[in-house]
Scaffold this active site. Structure first.
Site, PDB file in Angstrom:
ATOM      1  N   SER A 161       0.827  -1.198   0.000  1.00  0.00           N
ATOM      2  CA  SER A 161       0.000   0.000   0.000  1.00  0.00           C
ATOM      3  C   SER A 161       0.871   1.262   0.000  1.00  0.00           C
ATOM      4  O   SER A 161       1.628   1.495  -0.936  1.00  0.00           O
ATOM      5  CB  SER A 161      -0.963  -0.036   1.190  1.00  0.00           C
ATOM      6  N   ASP A 245      -9.648  -5.032  -4.846  1.00  0.00           N
ATOM      7  CA  ASP A 245      -9.027  -3.828  -4.295  1.00  0.00           C
ATOM      8  C   ASP A 245      -9.344  -2.637  -5.199  1.00  0.00           C
ATOM      9  O   ASP A 245      -9.177  -2.710  -6.421  1.00  0.00           O
ATOM     10  CB  ASP A 245      -7.517  -4.047  -4.213  1.00  0.00           C
ATOM     11  N   HIS A 280      -7.818  -5.502  -0.542  1.00  0.00           N
ATOM     12  CA  HIS A 280      -6.566  -4.841  -0.171  1.00  0.00           C
ATOM     13  C   HIS A 280      -5.909  -5.517   1.038  1.00  0.00           C
ATOM     14  O   HIS A 280      -6.566  -5.784   2.034  1.00  0.00           O
ATOM     15  CB  HIS A 280      -6.875  -3.369   0.141  1.00  0.00           C
TER      16      HIS A 280
END
Length: 306
Positions: A161, A245, A280
């Site tokens: 991320s 995601d 995610h």
């Protein structure tokens, strides 16, 4: 709530800021101590990189490494939208233990400063400082585990991320600098990239920029020239995306940009690994699922591929 403790901004689901300047985090604040993990057989300890900025890291190694053997180094940058989390957060600590066991590496998980107390580019500067510290390596860095076990010819940068965003910029900066550290590869897990159309209100909160979500820090395509593989200055890049995601399409676009340039110069190998049906950083939230096992296996294989 007293007048001095009124909420001035809510950044869901991470934190709120009060009118008196107090930051109240309600995610990413749990921590576990470093030490020996009996499940994976991995040792860890906390180290100070720079006392002037309170920059620290958690370093990991397998408990047993044959005498004289050198193993790859993974410098890891955690996610958390630049505003929460740390290497000591349980899901990151356990994830690094697992990686070290499966890939047989020395890992350095960097504890960079967080916004809003330290707005960007503080996290990028801390992350670069950690790389500068490592560049004093080559067997000379003042850290016994690195001196004894690290193969400085096989250094990988990895992150999830926001951490994947960080390593993109570190690789570009290192390639343009004289920093004496060779980056063999990048592992970018669910990278936090976006563009002019925002997906959340997090970015404008952490980065006080007039460019908003078209800031080069968050949009690698800004300026019209997409990133090229050669600009990253390494031999191999792995980009992991998850089908559900919201950042998946942007990660794929980043991969396509690198893959096009890969075909032009033939010097860099770029891989895309997509996990179907997952969201995610699922491998950290649900580490026991089959898909998480597949991700860690692919990550370890990428590092140890010759």
């Amino acid at each position: 709530m007293s007048p001095a403790r009124q909420i001035s901004r809510e950044v869901f689901p991470f934190l709120r800021v009060h009118t008196d300047g107090t930051v109240e985090r309600y995610a990413g604040t749990d921590s576990v101590p470093a030490g020996f993990d009996p499940e994976t057989g991995v040792l860890s300890k906390d180290i100070v990189i720079s006392s002037s900025t309170n920059l620290s890291a958690r370093i990991y190694r397998p408990k047993s490494v044959p005498e004289g053997r050198k193993i790859p180094v993974v410098v890891y940058y955690h996610g958390g939208a630049f505003i929460v989390a740390s290497p000591a957060e349980p899901m990151y600590h356990h994830g690094l233990n697992r990686l070290v066991r499966e890939a047989e590496v020395v890992a350095v998980s960097v504890d960079y400063r967080l916004a809003p107390e330290n707005p960007l580019p503080a996290a990028y500067e801390d992350s670069w400082a950690a790389l500068e510290w490592l560049a004093g390596g080559g067997g000379k860095v003042d850290e016994p585990w690195l001196r004894e076990y690290a193969d400085f010819e096989r250094v990988f940068l990895a992150g999830d991320s926001a951490g994947a965003n960080i390593i993109h910029h570190l690789a570009l900066r290192r390639c343009r600098s004289s920093l004496a550290v060779k980056i063999h590869g990048l592992v970018m897990i669910h990278p936090y990239f976006w563009g002019k159309d925002p997906i959340d209100n997090w970015w404008t909160f952490v980065c006080p920029s007039n460019e908003g979500c078209d800031d080069p820090y968050i949009n690698p395509f800004v300026g019209g020239a997409p990133p090229s593989a050669e600009e990253l200055g390494c031999q191999r890049v792995a980009i992991f995306v998850a089908e559900r995601d919201i950042l998946c399409d942007r990660g794929k676009a980043y991969y396509r940009s690198l893959a096009r340039s890969e075909g032009q110069n033939g010097k860099v190998r770029v891989e895309l690994v997509e996990t179907k049906g997952e969201d995610h950083i699922f491998h950290l939230f649900n580490p026991d699922c089959e898909a998480a096992a597949g991700l860690f296996d692919s990550w370890a294989s990428f590092i140890n591929h010759e």
